[in-house]
Design an enzyme around this catalytic site. Structure first.
Site, PDB file in Angstrom:
ATOM      1  N   LYS A 219      44.296  35.853   4.850  1.00  0.00           N
ATOM      2  CA  LYS A 219      45.345  34.858   5.066  1.00  0.00           C
ATOM      3  C   LYS A 219      44.845  33.455   4.691  1.00  0.00           C
ATOM      4  O   LYS A 219      43.673  33.281   4.335  1.00  0.00           O
ATOM      5  CB  LYS A 219      45.819  34.906   6.533  1.00  0.00           C
ATOM      6  CG  LYS A 219      46.463  36.242   6.923  1.00  0.00           C
ATOM      7  CD  LYS A 219      47.651  36.600   6.050  1.00  0.00           C
ATOM      8  CE  LYS A 219      48.598  37.643   6.592  1.00  0.00           C
ATOM      9  NZ  LYS A 219      48.105  38.966   6.894  1.00  0.00           N
TER      10      LYS A 219
HETATM   11  C1  LIG Z   1      48.848  40.000   7.849  1.00  0.00           C
HETATM   12  C2  LIG Z   1      50.180  40.362   8.361  1.00  0.00           C
HETATM   13  C3  LIG Z   1      50.402  40.708   9.720  1.00  0.00           C
HETATM   14  C4  LIG Z   1      49.340  40.771  10.770  1.00  0.00           C
HETATM   15  O1  LIG Z   1      48.166  41.267  10.324  1.00  0.00           O
HETATM   16  P1  LIG Z   1      46.797  41.381  11.136  1.00  0.00           P
HETATM   17  O2  LIG Z   1      45.922  41.983  10.098  1.00  0.00           O
HETATM   18  O3  LIG Z   1      47.045  42.271  12.308  1.00  0.00           O
HETATM   19  O4  LIG Z   1      46.329  40.024  11.554  1.00  0.00           O
HETATM   20  C5  LIG Z   1      51.698  40.972  10.117  1.00  0.00           C
HETATM   21  N1  LIG Z   1      52.728  40.893   9.266  1.00  0.00           N
HETATM   22  C6  LIG Z   1      52.553  40.560   7.970  1.00  0.00           C
HETATM   23  C7  LIG Z   1      53.741  40.475   7.101  1.00  0.00           C
HETATM   24  C8  LIG Z   1      51.280  40.296   7.468  1.00  0.00           C
HETATM   25  O5  LIG Z   1      51.136  39.970   6.176  1.00  0.00           O
END
Ligand SMILES: *Cc1c(COP(=O)(O)O)cnc(C)c1O
Length: 390
Positions: A219
């Site tokens: 992210k």
């Molecule tokens: C990254 C993501 C999440 C949460 O991801 P984690 O790996 O659990 O932190 C949830 N929804 C979307 C659309 C994502 O891209």
């Protein structure tokens, strides 16, 4: 007249942009600030786990940046979404309207609550949940009753709407808020990909009843693994903190827990990384806008459509997106760029094609299907923050 663009030209452009002949990832984390110092501080103090100042600091920094009344740090974004849905009152047997064009975490969080998704199409404006489609789905298949919004053919309750700000582009929130008010539905924003994205000046995740952010390694900023629930009131924030930290009633030594809780607390070690990453978020966002600008210029006049932020929004351009005019063109682009060491990716397979969601209720998903066959994500690491280039 649109000119035909060869994948080789894109490879050359990306290599020139990043000034390297080595492998170019889609999005790499970058630690150019105080990350080492803060993480070391937690180790030297021994406070690496559930106690320590960095968790509070990180939450206050996210509140200041997003304007959320109360932010609650969690172990990951999926846990943040799970807790947000729980707080929004979603329960076993409920239905929740969401998009099929999303990362599986959105649906996993629903699934583990015992809730089921209803898949509705995404909008060409945002690539996120389409308000017009949600409105017409509800008008055709739902009714308002004394006990809430009921899905007519199954008799189940529709409890919430969960839009996802795809690749950082904010969905049409005013329209979704109005629909949720009219139908008495909770609005939970999956803002996992949109830290730094604003809808009409307000940060994504702060407009619905609850929002969930992710700090996974891919992210815009990362805590290794981590997430944050964004709450609208102090009271909801306090309750979210309570249920995500085993629901323990404060006492100097007694253990008393007043409801079933989650152990979703973010460790201090991860929060230390988060505090250092928050210090570079603003420059990252500037870098990402410049990168998006240069992709936009590059694709201008070609038979590829580079996706820019909606008129009403300021996007974080987490992952840059280009839409190909043909499916074959997409396949060729993916093949040639990856072969040349420039990482590109198709979008996720639509959720209703996965074995655990294939029997879910689906509305018309034509635009999601078009996007599934034509979208390519491009390298998006902030430019001057690449590893080793500081
Ligand atoms: C990254 C993501 C999440 C949460 O991801 P984690 O790996 O659990 O932190 C949830 N929804 C979307 C659309 C994502 O891209």
């Amino acid at each position: 007249m649109k000119s035909e663009l060869k994948p080789e030209a894109l490879v050359e452009f990306v290599r020139e942009t990043y000034q390297t002949n080595k492998f170019i990832p889609l999005h790499a984390p970058t630690f150019a600030g105080n990350e080492k110092a803060y993480v070391l501080e937690t180790i030297e103090s021994t406070f690496v786990s559930s106690v320590g100042k960095f968790v509070d600091d990180f939450e206050r920094q996210i509140e200041t940046f997003t304007g959320s009344r109360k932010a609650v740090a969690t172990v990951n974004g999926t846990a943040a979404l799970h807790a947000a849905l729980y707080m929004a009152g979603v329960a076993r047997g409920d239905l929740v309207i969401t998009q099929a064009l999303t990362f599986v975490a959105t649906c996993n969080a629903l699934y583990h609550m015992g809730a089921e998704p209803i898949f509705v199409d995404v909008s060409p404006v945002s690539l996120g949940l389409c308000p017009k489609a949600v409105d017409s789905f509800l008008n055709e298949y739902a009714e308002r009753t004394d006990i809430g919004c009921i899905h007519k053919s199954t008799g189940k309750k529709i409890k919430a709407v969960v839009p996802m700000h795809t690749f950082g582009h904010p969905v049409e929130l005013d329209e979704l808020v109005a629909i949720c008010l009219k139908w008495n539905l909770a609005l939970v924003e999956d803002a996992a990909e949109s830290l730094g994205s604003f809808y009409k000046g307000k940060h994504t995740g702060t407009i619905g009843d609850f929002g969930a952010v992710s700090f996974n390694g891919n992210k815009i900023i990362t805590t290794g693994g981590g997430g944050m629930v964004l709450c609208k009131t102090q009271q909801q924030g306090a309750r979210t903190k309570h249920v995500t930290t085993t629901a323990k009633v404060p006492h100097p030594y007694e253990f008393f827990h007043d409801e079933p809780g989650f152990n979703y607390r973010m460790p201090n070690l991860n929060a230390a990384l988060g505090c250092a990453q928050m210090e570079v978020l603003e420059p990252y966002l500037k870098q990402k806008r410049l990168l998006a600008e240069s992709y936009k210029d590059f694709f201008n006049g070609t038979d590829f459509q580079f996706v820019t932020e909606p008129d009403y929004a300021q996007s974080n351009y987490w992952l840059n997106v280009v839409i190909c005019s043909e499916r074959e063109q997409r396949n060729e682009l993916l093949e040639k760029t990856n072969q040349a060491g420039v990482m590109t990716r198709p979008v996720w397979q639509l959720m209703h094609r996965l074995p655990m969601f294939e029997h879910s209720i689906c509305d018309d998903l034509s635009y999601s299907e078009f996007i599934e066959g034509h979208l390519v994500n491009l390298p998006s690491t902030p430019l001057s923050y690449q590893q080793g280039k500081q």
